[in-house]
Design a protein around this motif. Sequence first.
Motif, PDB file in Angstrom:
ATOM      1  N   LEU A 100      -0.691   0.219  -8.375  1.00 41.70           N
ATOM      2  CA  LEU A 100      -1.051   0.750  -7.059  1.00 41.70           C
ATOM      3  C   LEU A 100      -0.377   2.094  -6.795  1.00 41.70           C
ATOM      4  N   LYS A 101       0.909   2.164  -7.083  1.00 37.60           N
ATOM      5  CA  LYS A 101       1.642   3.411  -6.842  1.00 37.60           C
ATOM      6  C   LYS A 101       1.087   4.556  -7.671  1.00 37.60           C
ATOM      7  N   THR A 126       0.845  -1.186   0.000  1.00 40.76           N
ATOM      8  CA  THR A 126       0.000   0.000   0.000  1.00 40.76           C
ATOM      9  C   THR A 126       0.877   1.230   0.000  1.00 40.76           C
ATOM     10  N   ASN A 127       0.328   2.322  -0.487  1.00 42.54           N
ATOM     11  CA  ASN A 127       1.121   3.537  -0.554  1.00 42.54           C
ATOM     12  C   ASN A 127       0.618   4.624   0.386  1.00 42.54           C
ATOM     13  N   ASP A 145     -10.960   3.328  -2.559  1.00 39.99           N
ATOM     14  CA  ASP A 145      -9.524   3.061  -2.418  1.00 39.99           C
ATOM     15  C   ASP A 145      -9.078   1.825  -3.196  1.00 39.99           C
ATOM     16  N   ARG A 146      -9.957   1.247  -4.049  1.00 39.38           N
ATOM     17  CA  ARG A 146      -9.625   0.011  -4.744  1.00 39.38           C
ATOM     18  C   ARG A 146      -9.520   0.236  -6.253  1.00 39.38           C
ATOM     19  N   LEU A 147      -8.489  -0.343  -6.850  1.00 34.66           N
ATOM     20  CA  LEU A 147      -8.312  -0.324  -8.296  1.00 34.66           C
ATOM     21  C   LEU A 147      -8.668  -1.705  -8.835  1.00 34.66           C
ATOM     22  N   ASN A 148      -9.592  -1.743  -9.797  1.00 30.97           N
ATOM     23  CA  ASN A 148      -9.963  -2.982 -10.476  1.00 30.97           C
ATOM     24  C   ASN A 148      -9.175  -3.075 -11.770  1.00 30.97           C
ATOM     25  N   CYS A 152      -8.346   6.187  -5.114  1.00 30.57           N
ATOM     26  CA  CYS A 152      -7.974   5.681  -6.428  1.00 30.57           C
ATOM     27  C   CYS A 152      -8.199   6.729  -7.517  1.00 30.57           C
ATOM     28  N   ASP A 153      -7.279   6.812  -8.466  1.00 33.12           N
ATOM     29  CA  ASP A 153      -7.418   7.677  -9.639  1.00 33.12           C
ATOM     30  C   ASP A 153      -7.014   6.854 -10.865  1.00 33.12           C
ATOM     31  N   ALA A 154      -7.992   6.224 -11.510  1.00 34.84           N
ATOM     32  CA  ALA A 154      -7.718   5.332 -12.637  1.00 34.84           C
ATOM     33  C   ALA A 154      -7.248   6.075 -13.880  1.00 34.84           C
ATOM     34  N   THR A 155      -7.461   7.368 -13.961  1.00 31.77           N
ATOM     35  CA  THR A 155      -6.997   8.111 -15.139  1.00 31.77           C
ATOM     36  C   THR A 155      -5.480   8.100 -15.234  1.00 31.77           C
ATOM     37  N   ARG A 156      -4.819   7.901 -14.115  1.00 29.62           N
ATOM     38  CA  ARG A 156      -3.358   7.911 -14.077  1.00 29.62           C
ATOM     39  C   ARG A 156      -2.736   6.607 -14.595  1.00 29.62           C
ATOM     40  N   VAL A 157      -3.560   5.565 -14.809  1.00 30.70           N
ATOM     41  CA  VAL A 157      -3.014   4.261 -15.209  1.00 30.70           C
ATOM     42  C   VAL A 157      -3.619   3.713 -16.504  1.00 30.70           C
TER      43      VAL A 157
END
Length: 90
Positions: A48-49, A20-21, A72-75, A26-31
Amino acid sequence: MRTTLLLPLTLLTACETIPTNGKGTCDATRVQNFVGALGTADLGTALLKRSRAHTLRWLAPGTMATMDYRQDRLNVRVDGRNFVTGVDCG
């Protein structure tokens, strides 16, 4: 007695498999640029980072998942060959 009390805490700590960081939102636009990459443990750590999520959930075709929304979760959705087909928060 102290050893008996510390053992369960040690076991619980060992169960955490996803780093965990400390950010938690969560910000899915960054990935989005990771779509098409091969899903590996190293990729999961990078996702995650970069997304600032606290937890990660891999979703393969046919995988059942809860419908609860967690900010706080990334799918990470992967295809049958384990390539990332999409990422979103929740």
